[in-house]
Design a protein around this motif. Structure first.
Motif, PDB file in Angstrom:
ATOM      1  N   LEU A   1       0.811  -1.212   0.000  1.00 45.09           N
ATOM      2  CA  LEU A   1       0.000   0.000   0.000  1.00 45.09           C
ATOM      3  C   LEU A   1       0.847   1.265   0.000  1.00 45.09           C
ATOM      4  O   LEU A   1       0.315   2.365   0.114  1.00 45.09           O
ATOM      5  CB  LEU A   1      -0.939  -0.013   1.216  1.00 45.09           C
ATOM      6  N   ARG A   2       2.140   1.114  -0.142  1.00 38.97           N
ATOM      7  CA  ARG A   2       3.039   2.267  -0.137  1.00 38.97           C
ATOM      8  C   ARG A   2       3.211   2.829  -1.540  1.00 38.97           C
ATOM      9  O   ARG A   2       2.781   2.237  -2.520  1.00 38.97           O
ATOM     10  CB  ARG A   2       4.390   1.855   0.443  1.00 38.97           C
ATOM     11  N   ARG A   3       3.895   3.957  -1.629  1.00 37.31           N
ATOM     12  CA  ARG A   3       4.098   4.621  -2.928  1.00 37.31           C
ATOM     13  C   ARG A   3       4.836   3.757  -3.936  1.00 37.31           C
ATOM     14  O   ARG A   3       4.722   3.965  -5.137  1.00 37.31           O
ATOM     15  CB  ARG A   3       4.874   5.919  -2.730  1.00 37.31           C
ATOM     16  N   SER A   4       5.589   2.784  -3.465  1.00 38.56           N
ATOM     17  CA  SER A   4       6.395   1.937  -4.348  1.00 38.56           C
ATOM     18  C   SER A   4       5.590   0.828  -5.013  1.00 38.56           C
ATOM     19  O   SER A   4       6.152  -0.012  -5.708  1.00 38.56           O
ATOM     20  CB  SER A   4       7.532   1.309  -3.542  1.00 38.56           C
ATOM     21  N   GLN A   5       4.276   0.845  -4.874  1.00 38.06           N
ATOM     22  CA  GLN A   5       3.461  -0.281  -5.327  1.00 38.06           C
ATOM     23  C   GLN A   5       3.502  -0.525  -6.830  1.00 38.06           C
ATOM     24  O   GLN A   5       3.256  -1.640  -7.272  1.00 38.06           O
ATOM     25  CB  GLN A   5       2.016  -0.156  -4.851  1.00 38.06           C
ATOM     26  N   GLN A   6       3.859   0.459  -7.626  1.00 43.96           N
ATOM     27  CA  GLN A   6       3.941   0.225  -9.071  1.00 43.96           C
ATOM     28  C   GLN A   6       5.080  -0.740  -9.386  1.00 43.96           C
ATOM     29  O   GLN A   6       4.924  -1.648 -10.203  1.00 43.96           O
ATOM     30  CB  GLN A   6       4.136   1.527  -9.831  1.00 43.96           C
ATOM     31  N   ASP A   7       6.220  -0.566  -8.741  1.00 37.50           N
ATOM     32  CA  ASP A   7       7.368  -1.454  -8.955  1.00 37.50           C
ATOM     33  C   ASP A   7       7.310  -2.687  -8.067  1.00 37.50           C
ATOM     34  O   ASP A   7       7.798  -3.747  -8.434  1.00 37.50           O
ATOM     35  CB  ASP A   7       8.676  -0.716  -8.678  1.00 37.50           C
ATOM     36  N   VAL A   8       6.746  -2.524  -6.884  1.00 37.06           N
ATOM     37  CA  VAL A   8       6.670  -3.601  -5.888  1.00 37.06           C
ATOM     38  C   VAL A   8       5.198  -3.763  -5.476  1.00 37.06           C
ATOM     39  O   VAL A   8       4.751  -3.204  -4.482  1.00 37.06           O
ATOM     40  CB  VAL A   8       7.534  -3.276  -4.644  1.00 37.06           C
TER      41      VAL A   8
END
Length: 103
Positions: free
Chosen positions: A9-16
């Motif tokens: 649910l963090r900002r990195s969700q596109q890559d992770v």
């Protein structure tokens, strides 16, 4: 819960897009150790033993085992699936990271 995949649910969700909980369920310390599950397209070159691949929600993801991290338990609120059937590969990747021994 160990071997449960959670939505990132963090900002990195596109890559992770997902986080894989690898911590023993016997430890309730307010945090959980997780392995990021990276979208395969973002992780083209990887060591198969260290970075096993899985399919989650019809998406191929790679375990970025060397990026093991602790997250606050309450941040893991959206379980997606369990990878307990693949626990041998997950444990082997962790063992390889920690000892360099290929099981």
């Amino acid at each position: 819960m160990q071997f449960t995949v959670y939505r990132n649910l963090r900002r990195s969700q596109q890559d992770v897009p997902y986080l894989l909980d690898v911590q023993s369920d016997l430890l309730d310390i307010g945090t959980r150790m997780v392995v990021p599950l990276v979208a395969a397209a973002r992780f083209p070159d990887h060591l198969r033993r260290l970075n096993p691949s899985f399919t989650v929600e019809d998406q191929c993801v790679i375990a970025s085992t060397a990026d093991l991290a602790a997250v606050i338990s309450s941040d893991l609120s959206e379980p997606v699936t369990s990878l307990s059937a693949a626990q041998h590969d997950i444990r082997a990747a962790l063992e390889f990271l920690l000892t360099g021994i290929d099981l």
